[in-house]
Design a protein around this motif. Structure first.
Motif, PDB file in Angstrom:
ATOM      1  N   ASP A 130       0.811  -1.214   0.000  1.00 12.92           N
ATOM      2  CA  ASP A 130       0.000   0.000   0.000  1.00 12.92           C
ATOM      3  C   ASP A 130       0.851   1.274   0.000  1.00 12.92           C
ATOM      4  N   MET A 131       2.176   1.127  -0.122  1.00 16.16           N
ATOM      5  CA  MET A 131       3.120   2.240  -0.209  1.00 16.16           C
ATOM      6  C   MET A 131       3.038   3.182   0.996  1.00 16.16           C
ATOM      7  N   SER A 132       2.806   2.628   2.190  1.00 10.19           N
ATOM      8  CA  SER A 132       2.690   3.420   3.411  1.00 10.19           C
ATOM      9  C   SER A 132       4.018   3.565   4.156  1.00 10.19           C
ATOM     10  N   CYS A 133       5.050   2.896   3.680  1.00 13.53           N
ATOM     11  CA  CYS A 133       6.365   2.879   4.342  1.00 13.53           C
ATOM     12  C   CYS A 133       6.280   2.243   5.724  1.00 13.53           C
ATOM     13  N   SER A 134       5.297   1.394   5.910  1.00 17.81           N
ATOM     14  CA  SER A 134       5.142   0.646   7.153  1.00 17.81           C
ATOM     15  C   SER A 134       4.456  -0.670   6.799  1.00 17.81           C
ATOM     16  N   MET A 135       4.308  -1.548   7.790  1.00 15.05           N
ATOM     17  CA  MET A 135       3.660  -2.820   7.490  1.00 15.05           C
ATOM     18  C   MET A 135       2.604  -3.166   8.522  1.00 15.05           C
ATOM     19  N   GLY A 136       1.528  -3.755   8.034  1.00 10.79           N
ATOM     20  CA  GLY A 136       0.474  -4.277   8.888  1.00 10.79           C
ATOM     21  C   GLY A 136       0.833  -5.691   9.328  1.00 10.79           C
ATOM     22  N   PHE A 137      -0.067  -6.305  10.061  1.00  8.64           N
ATOM     23  CA  PHE A 137       0.218  -7.622  10.625  1.00  8.64           C
ATOM     24  C   PHE A 137       0.500  -8.681   9.566  1.00  8.64           C
ATOM     25  N   ASN A 138      -0.311  -8.729   8.507  1.00 12.20           N
ATOM     26  CA  ASN A 138      -0.098  -9.772   7.497  1.00 12.20           C
ATOM     27  C   ASN A 138       1.246  -9.617   6.798  1.00 12.20           C
ATOM     28  N   GLU A 139       1.645  -8.373   6.520  1.00 13.30           N
ATOM     29  CA  GLU A 139       2.963  -8.126   5.923  1.00 13.30           C
ATOM     30  C   GLU A 139       4.072  -8.513   6.914  1.00 13.30           C
ATOM     31  N   PHE A 140       3.857  -8.181   8.182  1.00 11.29           N
ATOM     32  CA  PHE A 140       4.812  -8.518   9.230  1.00 11.29           C
ATOM     33  C   PHE A 140       4.987 -10.038   9.318  1.00 11.29           C
ATOM     34  N   LYS A 141       3.888 -10.743   9.281  1.00  6.91           N
ATOM     35  CA  LYS A 141       3.917 -12.210   9.362  1.00  6.91           C
ATOM     36  C   LYS A 141       4.645 -12.803   8.153  1.00  6.91           C
ATOM     37  N   GLU A 142       4.382 -12.247   6.980  1.00  2.68           N
ATOM     38  CA  GLU A 142       5.071 -12.709   5.770  1.00  2.68           C
ATOM     39  C   GLU A 142       6.572 -12.448   5.873  1.00  2.68           C
ATOM     40  N   LEU A 143       6.928 -11.254   6.364  1.00 10.50           N
ATOM     41  CA  LEU A 143       8.342 -10.926   6.528  1.00 10.50           C
ATOM     42  C   LEU A 143       9.007 -11.883   7.505  1.00 10.50           C
ATOM     43  N   TRP A 144       8.351 -12.187   8.603  1.00  8.12           N
ATOM     44  CA  TRP A 144       8.916 -13.084   9.615  1.00  8.12           C
ATOM     45  C   TRP A 144       9.228 -14.449   8.995  1.00  8.12           C
ATOM     46  N   ALA A 145       8.313 -14.951   8.156  1.00  5.91           N
ATOM     47  CA  ALA A 145       8.527 -16.241   7.499  1.00  5.91           C
ATOM     48  C   ALA A 145       9.705 -16.181   6.531  1.00  5.91           C
ATOM     49  N   VAL A 146       9.769 -15.111   5.736  1.00  4.98           N
ATOM     50  CA  VAL A 146      10.860 -14.950   4.775  1.00  4.98           C
ATOM     51  C   VAL A 146      12.196 -14.839   5.511  1.00  4.98           C
ATOM     52  N   LEU A 147      12.221 -14.018   6.563  1.00  9.12           N
ATOM     53  CA  LEU A 147      13.450 -13.850   7.349  1.00  9.12           C
ATOM     54  C   LEU A 147      13.902 -15.155   7.987  1.00  9.12           C
ATOM     55  N   SER A 148      12.954 -15.922   8.468  1.00 12.46           N
ATOM     56  CA  SER A 148      13.298 -17.217   9.074  1.00 12.46           C
ATOM     57  C   SER A 148      13.966 -18.128   8.055  1.00 12.46           C
ATOM     58  N   GLY A 149      13.433 -18.135   6.839  1.00 14.45           N
ATOM     59  CA  GLY A 149      14.044 -18.932   5.776  1.00 14.45           C
ATOM     60  C   GLY A 149      15.435 -18.449   5.427  1.00 14.45           C
ATOM     61  N   TRP A 150      15.599 -17.137   5.323  1.00 16.45           N
ATOM     62  CA  TRP A 150      16.919 -16.587   5.009  1.00 16.45           C
ATOM     63  C   TRP A 150      17.916 -16.863   6.132  1.00 16.45           C
ATOM     64  N   LYS A 151      17.441 -16.818   7.364  1.00 20.12           N
ATOM     65  CA  LYS A 151      18.342 -17.099   8.492  1.00 20.12           C
ATOM     66  C   LYS A 151      18.817 -18.550   8.442  1.00 20.12           C
ATOM     67  N   GLN A 152      17.896 -19.470   8.195  1.00 17.39           N
ATOM     68  CA  GLN A 152      18.278 -20.885   8.087  1.00 17.39           C
ATOM     69  C   GLN A 152      19.263 -21.085   6.937  1.00 17.39           C
ATOM     70  N   HIS A 153      19.003 -20.436   5.820  1.00 14.95           N
ATOM     71  CA  HIS A 153      19.878 -20.565   4.659  1.00 14.95           C
ATOM     72  C   HIS A 153      21.260 -20.005   4.972  1.00 14.95           C
ATOM     73  N   PHE A 154      21.297 -18.826   5.604  1.00 21.58           N
ATOM     74  CA  PHE A 154      22.576 -18.208   5.955  1.00 21.58           C
ATOM     75  C   PHE A 154      23.364 -19.128   6.891  1.00 21.58           C
ATOM     76  N   MET A 155      22.694 -19.676   7.886  1.00 18.94           N
ATOM     77  CA  MET A 155      23.372 -20.562   8.845  1.00 18.94           C
ATOM     78  C   MET A 155      23.928 -21.803   8.136  1.00 18.94           C
ATOM     79  N   SER A 156      23.228 -22.280   7.108  1.00 20.95           N
ATOM     80  CA  SER A 156      23.708 -23.467   6.398  1.00 20.95           C
ATOM     81  C   SER A 156      24.923 -23.166   5.528  1.00 20.95           C
TER      82      SER A 156
END
Length: 189
Positions: free
Chosen positions: A76-102
Protein backbone atom coordinates in the motif's frame (compact mmCIF):
# COMPACT_ATOMS: atom_id res chain seq x y z
CA UNK A 1 6.36 -13.77 25.56
CA UNK A 2 2.77 -12.54 25.36
CA UNK A 3 2.25 -8.89 24.46
CA UNK A 4 -1.47 -9.10 23.65
CA UNK A 5 -3.41 -6.05 24.65
CA UNK A 6 -0.29 -3.87 24.87
CA UNK A 7 -2.08 -0.64 24.03
CA UNK A 8 -2.56 -1.25 20.30
CA UNK A 9 -6.02 -0.59 18.86
CA UNK A 10 -7.99 -3.47 17.47
CA UNK A 11 -6.67 -4.25 13.99
CA UNK A 12 -8.87 -3.24 11.09
CA UNK A 13 -11.59 -1.92 13.39
CA UNK A 14 -12.66 -5.41 14.41
CA UNK A 15 -13.10 -5.90 18.16
CA UNK A 16 -10.08 -7.89 19.26
CA UNK A 17 -8.40 -7.64 15.83
CA UNK A 18 -8.92 -9.75 12.74
CA UNK A 19 -10.33 -13.22 13.37
CA UNK A 20 -7.55 -15.63 14.29
CA UNK A 21 -4.85 -12.99 14.78
CA UNK A 22 -4.70 -13.09 18.54
CA UNK A 23 -4.05 -16.83 18.46
CA UNK A 24 -0.97 -16.24 16.32
CA UNK A 25 2.15 -16.00 18.51
CA UNK A 26 3.61 -13.31 16.21
CA UNK A 27 0.65 -11.07 16.91
CA UNK A 28 2.09 -10.34 20.36
CA UNK A 29 5.39 -9.14 18.91
CA UNK A 30 3.52 -7.10 16.34
CA UNK A 31 1.15 -5.35 18.76
CA UNK A 32 3.96 -4.65 21.21
CA UNK A 33 5.77 -2.47 18.68
CA UNK A 34 3.04 -1.35 16.26
CA UNK A 35 1.85 1.55 18.38
CA UNK A 36 -1.37 3.50 18.02
CA UNK A 37 -1.47 3.32 14.22
CA UNK A 38 -1.43 -0.48 14.09
CA UNK A 39 1.50 -0.38 11.65
CA UNK A 40 5.21 -1.14 12.08
CA UNK A 41 7.73 1.43 10.85
CA UNK A 42 11.38 0.69 10.04
CA UNK A 43 12.42 1.91 13.50
CA UNK A 44 9.75 -0.24 15.17
CA UNK A 45 10.77 -3.25 13.07
CA UNK A 46 14.39 -2.78 14.10
CA UNK A 47 13.35 -2.65 17.78
CA UNK A 48 11.12 -5.70 17.41
CA UNK A 49 13.74 -7.82 15.67
CA UNK A 50 16.36 -6.79 18.23
CA UNK A 51 14.10 -7.52 21.21
CA UNK A 52 13.09 -10.86 19.71
CA UNK A 53 16.82 -11.61 19.24
CA UNK A 54 16.02 -12.54 15.67
CA UNK A 55 19.57 -12.10 14.53
CA UNK A 56 20.81 -14.33 17.36
CA UNK A 57 24.57 -14.08 17.64
CA UNK A 58 24.72 -11.84 14.59
CA UNK A 59 24.73 -8.06 14.96
CA UNK A 60 21.29 -6.42 14.96
CA UNK A 61 19.75 -5.23 11.70
CA UNK A 62 20.65 -1.70 10.70
CA UNK A 63 17.89 0.77 9.93
CA UNK A 64 18.49 0.71 6.17
CA UNK A 65 18.01 -3.07 6.07
CA UNK A 66 14.75 -2.61 8.00
CA UNK A 67 13.60 -0.01 5.46
CA UNK A 68 14.43 -2.41 2.63
CA UNK A 69 12.50 -5.22 4.30
CA UNK A 70 9.42 -3.02 4.67
CA UNK A 71 9.62 -1.77 1.08
CA UNK A 72 9.81 -5.36 -0.17
CA UNK A 73 6.30 -6.05 1.20
CA UNK A 74 4.81 -2.55 1.27
CA UNK A 75 1.90 -3.12 -1.09
CA UNK A 76 0.00 0.00 0.00
CA UNK A 77 3.12 2.24 -0.21
CA UNK A 78 2.69 3.42 3.41
CA UNK A 79 6.36 2.88 4.34
CA UNK A 80 5.14 0.65 7.15
CA UNK A 81 3.66 -2.82 7.49
CA UNK A 82 0.47 -4.28 8.89
CA UNK A 83 0.22 -7.62 10.63
CA UNK A 84 -0.10 -9.77 7.50
CA UNK A 85 2.96 -8.13 5.92
CA UNK A 86 4.81 -8.52 9.23
CA UNK A 87 3.92 -12.21 9.36
CA UNK A 88 5.07 -12.71 5.77
CA UNK A 89 8.34 -10.93 6.53
CA UNK A 90 8.92 -13.08 9.61
CA UNK A 91 8.53 -16.24 7.50
CA UNK A 92 10.86 -14.95 4.78
CA UNK A 93 13.45 -13.85 7.35
CA UNK A 94 13.30 -17.22 9.07
CA UNK A 95 14.04 -18.93 5.78
CA UNK A 96 16.92 -16.59 5.01
CA UNK A 97 18.34 -17.10 8.49
CA UNK A 98 18.28 -20.88 8.09
CA UNK A 99 19.88 -20.56 4.66
CA UNK A 100 22.58 -18.21 5.96
CA UNK A 101 23.37 -20.56 8.85
CA UNK A 102 23.71 -23.47 6.40
CA UNK A 103 26.22 -21.60 4.21
CA UNK A 104 28.14 -20.11 7.15
CA UNK A 105 29.97 -23.40 7.64
CA UNK A 106 32.44 -22.11 10.22
CA UNK A 107 29.69 -20.30 12.21
CA UNK A 108 31.69 -17.07 12.02
CA UNK A 109 28.63 -14.93 11.37
CA UNK A 110 29.87 -14.09 7.89
CA UNK A 111 30.09 -15.77 4.51
CA UNK A 112 32.83 -15.41 1.94
CA UNK A 113 32.31 -14.57 -1.76
CA UNK A 114 32.33 -18.22 -2.85
CA UNK A 115 29.70 -19.15 -0.24
CA UNK A 116 27.63 -16.14 -1.26
CA UNK A 117 27.80 -17.16 -4.90
CA UNK A 118 26.67 -20.68 -3.98
CA UNK A 119 23.87 -19.22 -1.86
CA UNK A 120 22.56 -17.08 -4.72
CA UNK A 121 22.73 -20.03 -7.09
CA UNK A 122 20.89 -22.31 -4.66
CA UNK A 123 18.11 -19.69 -4.42
CA UNK A 124 17.67 -19.87 -8.20
CA UNK A 125 19.46 -16.69 -9.24
CA UNK A 126 21.46 -17.13 -12.43
CA UNK A 127 23.97 -14.32 -12.15
CA UNK A 128 27.00 -13.69 -14.29
CA UNK A 129 30.40 -13.52 -12.58
CA UNK A 130 30.33 -9.77 -13.23
CA UNK A 131 26.94 -9.36 -11.51
CA UNK A 132 28.12 -11.52 -8.62
CA UNK A 133 31.23 -9.36 -8.27
CA UNK A 134 29.03 -6.26 -8.05
CA UNK A 135 27.00 -7.92 -5.29
CA UNK A 136 30.14 -8.92 -3.38
CA UNK A 137 31.59 -5.40 -3.65
CA UNK A 138 28.31 -3.82 -2.51
CA UNK A 139 27.53 -6.16 0.41
CA UNK A 140 30.90 -7.28 1.75
CA UNK A 141 33.24 -5.76 4.24
CA UNK A 142 36.83 -7.02 4.09
CA UNK A 143 35.66 -9.80 1.76
CA UNK A 144 32.99 -11.10 4.16
CA UNK A 145 29.21 -10.70 4.10
CA UNK A 146 27.43 -10.35 7.44
CA UNK A 147 23.91 -11.65 8.10
CA UNK A 148 22.51 -8.11 7.98
CA UNK A 149 24.12 -7.48 4.58
CA UNK A 150 23.05 -10.92 3.36
CA UNK A 151 19.43 -10.06 4.20
CA UNK A 152 19.76 -6.64 2.52
CA UNK A 153 21.10 -8.36 -0.59
CA UNK A 154 18.30 -10.95 -0.58
CA UNK A 155 15.68 -8.21 -0.22
CA UNK A 156 17.17 -6.21 -3.10
CA UNK A 157 17.45 -9.22 -5.38
CA UNK A 158 13.92 -10.37 -4.63
CA UNK A 159 12.46 -6.89 -5.12
CA UNK A 160 14.43 -6.12 -8.29
CA UNK A 161 13.53 -9.54 -9.72
CA UNK A 162 9.83 -8.93 -9.00
CA UNK A 163 9.96 -5.51 -10.70
CA UNK A 164 11.83 -6.94 -13.68
CA UNK A 165 9.43 -9.88 -14.09
CA UNK A 166 6.45 -7.53 -14.25
CA UNK A 167 8.04 -5.78 -17.24
CA UNK A 168 9.40 -8.92 -18.92
CA UNK A 169 6.10 -9.76 -20.60
CA UNK A 170 7.47 -12.69 -22.62
CA UNK A 171 9.52 -14.03 -19.68
CA UNK A 172 12.62 -14.04 -21.89
CA UNK A 173 14.95 -12.14 -19.57
CA UNK A 174 14.45 -8.87 -21.44
CA UNK A 175 12.52 -5.80 -20.30
CA UNK A 176 12.21 -2.24 -21.52
CA UNK A 177 12.20 0.63 -19.04
CA UNK A 178 11.88 4.32 -19.60
CA UNK A 179 14.43 6.23 -17.56
CA UNK A 180 11.89 7.69 -15.11
CA UNK A 181 10.27 4.26 -14.63
CA UNK A 182 13.69 2.70 -13.99
CA UNK A 183 14.52 5.34 -11.35
CA UNK A 184 11.16 4.90 -9.64
CA UNK A 185 11.55 1.13 -9.57
CA UNK A 186 15.08 1.08 -8.21
CA UNK A 187 14.58 3.91 -5.71
CA UNK A 188 11.45 2.36 -4.24
CA UNK A 189 13.38 -0.78 -3.34
Amino acid sequence: MNFQGYGAPAAGGYPGGFPGQQQDPLYGYFTAVAGQDGQVSAEELQTCLTQANFSGGYRPFNIETCRLMISMLDRDMSCSMGFNEFKELWAVLSGWKQHFMSIDRDASGTVDPQEMSQAMSSMGYRLSPQAMNCIIKRYSSNGKISFDDYVACCVKLRSLTDVFRKRDQAQQGVATFQYDDFIQCTMSI
